[in-house]
Write a protein that holds these residues in place. Structure first.
Motif, PDB file in Angstrom:
ATOM      1  N   ALA A 169       0.810  -1.299  -0.007  1.00 17.54           N
ATOM      2  CA  ALA A 169      -0.052   0.164  -0.105  1.00 17.54           C
ATOM      3  C   ALA A 169       0.845   1.174   0.019  1.00 17.54           C
ATOM      4  N   LEU A 170       1.810   1.208   0.712  1.00 16.76           N
ATOM      5  CA  LEU A 170       2.923   2.176   0.730  1.00 16.76           C
ATOM      6  C   LEU A 170       3.361   2.581  -0.688  1.00 16.76           C
ATOM      7  N   ILE A 171       3.651   1.578  -1.302  1.00 16.14           N
ATOM      8  CA  ILE A 171       4.288   1.821  -2.704  1.00 16.14           C
ATOM      9  C   ILE A 171       3.252   2.298  -3.586  1.00 16.14           C
ATOM     10  N   VAL A 172       2.046   1.875  -3.691  1.00 14.94           N
ATOM     11  CA  VAL A 172       0.949   2.464  -4.554  1.00 14.94           C
ATOM     12  C   VAL A 172       0.589   3.866  -4.200  1.00 14.94           C
ATOM     13  N   VAL A 173       0.503   4.300  -3.263  1.00 14.87           N
ATOM     14  CA  VAL A 173       0.175   5.484  -2.545  1.00 14.87           C
ATOM     15  C   VAL A 173       1.264   6.420  -2.959  1.00 14.87           C
ATOM     16  N   SER A 174       2.568   6.173  -2.733  1.00 10.57           N
ATOM     17  CA  SER A 174       3.761   6.899  -3.053  1.00 10.57           C
ATOM     18  C   SER A 174       4.114   7.084  -4.737  1.00 10.57           C
ATOM     19  N   ARG A 175       3.485   6.300  -5.320  1.00  8.86           N
ATOM     20  CA  ARG A 175       3.725   6.168  -6.703  1.00  8.86           C
ATOM     21  C   ARG A 175       2.770   7.115  -7.235  1.00  8.86           C
ATOM     22  N   GLN A 176       1.524   7.372  -6.623  1.00  7.23           N
ATOM     23  CA  GLN A 176       0.456   8.064  -7.242  1.00  7.23           C
ATOM     24  C   GLN A 176       0.891   9.615  -7.540  1.00  7.23           C
ATOM     25  N   PRO A 177       0.749  10.326  -8.819  1.00  3.14           N
ATOM     26  CA  PRO A 177       1.127  11.495  -8.801  1.00  3.14           C
ATOM     27  C   PRO A 177       0.234  12.826  -8.258  1.00  3.14           C
ATOM     28  N   SER A 178       0.811  13.663  -7.470  1.00  2.20           N
ATOM     29  CA  SER A 178       0.113  14.636  -7.052  1.00  2.20           C
ATOM     30  C   SER A 178      -1.141  14.111  -6.026  1.00  2.20           C
ATOM     31  N   TRP A 223      11.518  -3.799   2.492  1.00  5.98           N
ATOM     32  CA  TRP A 223      12.560  -2.954   1.926  1.00  5.98           C
ATOM     33  C   TRP A 223      11.995  -2.169   0.532  1.00  5.98           C
ATOM     34  N   TRP A 224      11.043  -3.042  -0.278  1.00  4.86           N
ATOM     35  CA  TRP A 224      10.544  -2.301  -1.328  1.00  4.86           C
ATOM     36  C   TRP A 224       9.758  -0.996  -1.139  1.00  4.86           C
ATOM     37  N   GLY A 225       8.916  -1.275   0.227  1.00 11.26           N
ATOM     38  CA  GLY A 225       8.106  -0.120   0.450  1.00 11.26           C
ATOM     39  C   GLY A 225       9.021   0.968   1.179  1.00 11.26           C
ATOM     40  N   LEU A 226       9.916   0.804   1.732  1.00 12.35           N
ATOM     41  CA  LEU A 226      10.649   1.811   2.277  1.00 12.35           C
ATOM     42  C   LEU A 226      11.626   2.551   1.161  1.00 12.35           C
ATOM     43  N   GLY A 227      11.980   1.773   0.303  1.00 16.45           N
ATOM     44  CA  GLY A 227      12.861   2.328  -0.958  1.00 16.45           C
ATOM     45  C   GLY A 227      11.799   3.090  -1.712  1.00 16.45           C
ATOM     46  N   THR A 228      10.460   2.755  -2.046  1.00 20.10           N
ATOM     47  CA  THR A 228       9.796   3.482  -2.689  1.00 20.10           C
ATOM     48  C   THR A 228       9.395   4.789  -2.078  1.00 20.10           C
ATOM     49  N   VAL A 229       9.073   4.745  -0.784  1.00 19.55           N
ATOM     50  CA  VAL A 229       8.694   6.069  -0.248  1.00 19.55           C
ATOM     51  C   VAL A 229       9.966   6.896   0.052  1.00 19.55           C
ATOM     52  N   ALA A 230      11.134   6.501   0.027  1.00 21.38           N
ATOM     53  CA  ALA A 230      12.402   7.436  -0.011  1.00 21.38           C
ATOM     54  C   ALA A 230      12.302   8.118  -1.191  1.00 21.38           C
ATOM     55  N   ALA A 232      15.753   4.561   7.190  1.00 23.21           N
ATOM     56  CA  ALA A 232      15.518   3.078   7.495  1.00 23.21           C
ATOM     57  C   ALA A 232      16.467   2.147   6.745  1.00 23.21           C
ATOM     58  N   PHE A 233      16.955   2.914   5.370  1.00 22.83           N
ATOM     59  CA  PHE A 233      17.697   1.917   4.567  1.00 22.83           C
ATOM     60  C   PHE A 233      19.419   1.782   5.169  1.00 22.83           C
ATOM     61  N   GLU A 234      19.394   2.612   6.280  1.00 25.37           N
ATOM     62  CA  GLU A 234      20.747   2.388   6.656  1.00 25.37           C
ATOM     63  C   GLU A 234      21.029   0.902   7.473  1.00 25.37           C
ATOM     64  N   THR A 235      19.979   0.246   7.665  1.00 25.98           N
ATOM     65  CA  THR A 235      19.941  -1.121   8.249  1.00 25.98           C
ATOM     66  C   THR A 235      19.869  -2.183   7.273  1.00 25.98           C
ATOM     67  N   CYS A 236      19.662  -1.928   6.120  1.00 28.66           N
ATOM     68  CA  CYS A 236      19.240  -2.676   5.000  1.00 28.66           C
ATOM     69  C   CYS A 236      20.242  -4.150   4.913  1.00 28.66           C
ATOM     70  N   ALA A 237      21.295  -3.756   5.363  1.00 31.15           N
ATOM     71  CA  ALA A 237      22.329  -4.945   5.332  1.00 31.15           C
ATOM     72  C   ALA A 237      21.770  -6.341   6.223  1.00 31.15           C
ATOM     73  N   SER A 238      20.694  -6.129   6.926  1.00 27.52           N
ATOM     74  CA  SER A 238      20.156  -7.381   7.634  1.00 27.52           C
ATOM     75  C   SER A 238      19.417  -8.400   6.762  1.00 27.52           C
ATOM     76  N   PHE A 239      19.300  -7.651   5.743  1.00 26.62           N
ATOM     77  CA  PHE A 239      18.242  -8.563   4.736  1.00 26.62           C
ATOM     78  C   PHE A 239      19.380  -9.501   3.968  1.00 26.62           C
ATOM     79  N   GLU A 240      18.680 -10.916   4.077  1.00 25.92           N
ATOM     80  CA  GLU A 240      19.437 -12.001   3.653  1.00 25.92           C
ATOM     81  C   GLU A 240      18.415 -13.155   3.221  1.00 25.92           C
ATOM     82  N   SER A 241      18.360 -13.733   2.072  1.00 22.61           N
ATOM     83  CA  SER A 241      17.382 -14.809   1.906  1.00 22.61           C
ATOM     84  C   SER A 241      17.555 -15.531   0.827  1.00 22.61           C
ATOM     85  N   PRO A 242      17.471 -16.922   0.856  1.00 23.82           N
ATOM     86  CA  PRO A 242      17.513 -17.729  -0.256  1.00 23.82           C
ATOM     87  C   PRO A 242      16.537 -17.734  -1.259  1.00 23.82           C
TER      88      PRO A 242
END
Length: 361
Positions: free
Chosen positions: A62-71, A121-128, A143-153
């Motif tokens: 939801a943060l992604i789509v609302v952030s993407r909406q122009p004006s 992280w996708w939402g935080l990057g988009t709102v940034a 918030a992205f200062e701590t993104c090094a904590s992400f790791e997944s296979p």
């Protein structure tokens, strides 16, 4: 995905709308699904099912789509603040995110699935990058200062995190933690894609087009043409597999493998959003204008250009039905599907192109 499946048949008045005109996204139903804590996960028809609570997955989307909406109007800015607060409150001391929250606001897990971590992280990057207010953009970037904590296979979790890292780098090109995250996550997808051709899995599952989209944006952002070529190859193959005549026939909820019957149901709106975004990304990265047709065609799946001709998107409310079955649609309008409808239309209505001819030859 909806926990229940109330359906309507093919005699419903919303049947068959395969014209070229796409509606603009509406946000009324999204607002109705939201309270001061966040976005409810499920709905019974149009009514929130509060007993199922909230999840970071949907609030990040939801943060992604609302952030993407122009004006955005003031009401959408208020919604963005709710969703951003939810994602930030989901963070734990370990750097991971909770996913499940009950109706009283209490977190009911230690941390969420890998997918929920990537979507956060996708939402935080988009709102940034696109947040409607400076304070929101700053909060996402901080918030992205701590993104090094992400790791997944897991491939999709890496794809979501990669998309967020790319947005963060578009806003802050010198941000090293985001660059490291993008390099690391795209490598996981690329290694899998190089090892298993034509697709990095034996079976298509969900949100499939996010994998090539992540490779395309990573290649463009990091200046690695190999990733662009790999992402383009994956997307071309996926489009071929999921095209039937003049429309997309998406992978069903149960997945699909070579040799399985098609069309297959229940098809999910999340596939339309992912395909629209991936085709847009392919156009932006490669300059090949035929990909714009793909974005529109993916969105038109929502308004009847699909295997049954039935309409899933409600133009008056902005809600989207939870699934396309062979003889009916799921009339629940939950958060994931509603966000997918909005996201696909946001992408596709940015274009004014004819939907003619083959998308991939």
């Amino acid at each position: 995905m909806s926990p229940d499946n109330p359906a309507i048949g093919s005699d419903h008045p919303s049947m068959a709308s395969s014209g070229t005109t796409l509606p603009s996204p509406a946000f009324d139903h999204l607002a109705d699904l939201t309270n001061a804590l966040g976005l409810w996960e499920h709905a019974r028809f149009l009514t929130p099912r509060v007993e199922h609570g909230f999840c970071t997955d949907d609030n990040a989307r939801a943060l992604i789509v609302v952030s993407r909406q122009p004006s955005p109007a003031e009401g959408l800015v208020d919604l963005a603040a709710v969703y951003l607060r939810f994602v930030l409150e989901a963070r734990t001391e370990s750097g991971r995110f909770h996913n499940r929250r009950n109706a009283d606001g209490a977190w009911i897990d230690d941390f969420g699935s890998d997918d929920s971590q990537g979507r956060a992280w996708w939402g935080l990057g988009t709102v940034a990058r696109f947040g409607p207010e400076e304070g929101m953009r700053e909060a996402g970037a901080n918030a992205f200062e701590t993104c090094a904590s992400f790791e997944s296979p897991h491939l999709r979790a890496n794809a979501y995190a990669a998309l967020g890292a790319a947005e963060m780098l578009a806003a802050h090109p010198g941000h090293q933690p985001a660059a490291d995250l993008l390099q690391r996550t795209s490598a996981v997808i690329a290694d899998a894609a190089m090892g298993t051709i034509p697709w990095p899995e034996s079976r298509l599952s969900y949100d499939n087009a996010r994998l090539p989209e992540a490779l395309l944006v990573a290649g463009a952002t990091l200046g690695q043409r190999r990733l662009v070529m790999l992402g383009t190859r994956l997307l071309e193959w996926l489009v071929r597999v999921e095209t039937s005549g003049d429309h997309f026939s998406f992978t069903p909820d149960a997945g699909w493998a070579q040799g399985d019957d098609r069309p297959a149901f229940d098809q999910q709106p999340i596939e339309a959003w992912a395909m629209a975004d991936a085709c847009q990304r392919a156009w932006e990265v490669t300059g090949d204008g035929t990909w714009r047709v793909g974005a529109r065609r993916a969105a038109r799946w929502l308004i009847g250009l699909n295997d049954t001709g039935m309409v899933l998107y409600n133009e008056s409310t902005g809600g989207t039905s939870d699934g396309l079955m062979e003889h009916s649609i799921n009339e629940n309008h939950g958060a994931e599907s509603t966000l997918a409808g909005i996201g696909a239309l946001q992408t596709a209505t940015a274009y004014d192109v004819a939907d003619e001819g083959p998308l991939v030859r």
